[in-house]
Design a protein around this motif. Structure first.
Motif, mmCIF file in Angstrom:
data_model
loop_
_atom_site.group_PDB
_atom_site.id
_atom_site.type_symbol
_atom_site.label_atom_id
_atom_site.label_comp_id
_atom_site.label_asym_id
_atom_site.label_seq_id
_atom_site.Cartn_x
_atom_site.Cartn_y
_atom_site.Cartn_z
ATOM 1 N N PRO A 1 -81.481 -43.701 120.947
ATOM 2 C CA PRO A 1 -81.542 -45.120 120.582
ATOM 3 C C PRO A 1 -82.773 -45.795 121.175
ATOM 4 N N ILE B 1 -75.399 -41.259 116.398
ATOM 5 C CA ILE B 1 -75.896 -42.622 116.257
ATOM 6 C C ILE B 1 -74.754 -43.619 116.410
ATOM 7 N N TYR C 1 -82.848 -45.575 115.747
ATOM 8 C CA TYR C 1 -83.156 -44.329 116.461
ATOM 9 C C TYR C 1 -84.585 -43.896 116.211
#
Length: 273
Positions: A109, A183, A205
């Protein structure tokens, strides 16, 4: 106009061509080559040239090797070289040839909770991720990617099993599903670059770790051995394997791009050469 007459010899000579035009083979494959769209690009070129239809079963490398060992396939195309060499040594394949390569990356991230973004030392990054208890999503499925990930943890001197269910999460899924899950939980994920480039759900990301020589990702192609699997379509399997490693096949692999980025880099050579 006089009708065209064929001799028996001429008809027999044409018979193999007619058979090959109707031939089909099964390729047991890693998921990254399918997820990246490579087969959608390559297979029509090969089929138009030969008349051979190629059906792809895309699973993790470990499962693909098991399927080929069980004679459920004619060609193996995967990315775990030690396991591939073992498969051939045990008689499962006729030979193994390097086909192409790319690399693995670790994505994470934007807020980079472990502070590893921008590093090219993958073992140091993994130590930091584990040390900080930052969430890491693993495929956990004995795929080529999973095998490589386990080797990197070992090289880093970290046993991620000690964090299983806490910071270390095993999805037991393919690459796309693991990326989606990772994610969703804000985890770092190791993926092959081709799948990442093609992946549509990147959100915030980005690549955090890349460029280490230890992230090299080699693919190989292996025709299944007819001595172990008598039903294998060895002529068509060899035609496909030979085309992939030919100049034409290698140029086709190099020509496949997504968003202007080349996904695979051909490097075919006979093993041992």
């Amino acid at each position: 106009m006089k009708p065209v007459k064929f001799t028996l010899a001429a008809l027999l000579a044409l018979a193999p061509l007619a058979a090959s035009a109707q031939e089909s083979i099964i390729v047991q494959s890693t998921t990254s080559t399918a997820n990246s769209g490579l087969y959608d690009y390559l297979l029509p070129i090969f089929s138009d040239k030969t008349g051979i239809t190629v059906n792809v079963v895309a699973v993790g490398t470990g499962q693909a090797i098991k399927n080929a060992a069980n004679c459920d396939g004619d060609v193996l195309l995967v990315h775990a070289k030690p396991a591939e060499e073992k498969f051939v040594a045990e008689g499962g394949g006729t030979s193994r040839t390097d086909l192409m390569y790319n690399d693995f990356v670790i994505v994470g991230p934007a807020d980079d909770p472990a502070g590893v973004a921008g590093t090219s030392d993958v073992e140091a990054a993994l130590k930091t991720i584990a040390g900080k208890g930052a969430v890491f999503a693993s495929r956990g499925d004995d795929s080529g990617t999973h095998k490589k990930e386990k080797a990197l943890w070992q090289a880093a001197g970290v046993d991620p099993a000690t964090g299983s269910g806490d910071w270390y999460r095993e999805t037991g899924s393919g690459m796309g599903a693991t990326l989606n899950a990772g994610i969703g939980m804000g985890a770092y994920v190791m993926t092959d670059r081709a799948t990442w480039i093609s992946f549509a759900n990147k959100q915030d990301y980005r690549i955090a770790v890349e460029g280490d020589d230890d992230l090299f990702n080699q693919y190989g192609v292996i025709p299944v051995n007819p001595e172990n699997c008598p039903a294998v379509k060895i002529e068509a399997a060899k035609a496909f394997s030979d085309w992939l490693i030919s100049d034409e096949g290698q140029k086709a692999i190099a020509g496949y791009t997504v968003d202007g980025q080349q996904l695979f880099f051909p490097n075919a050579r006979k093993q041992g050469s």
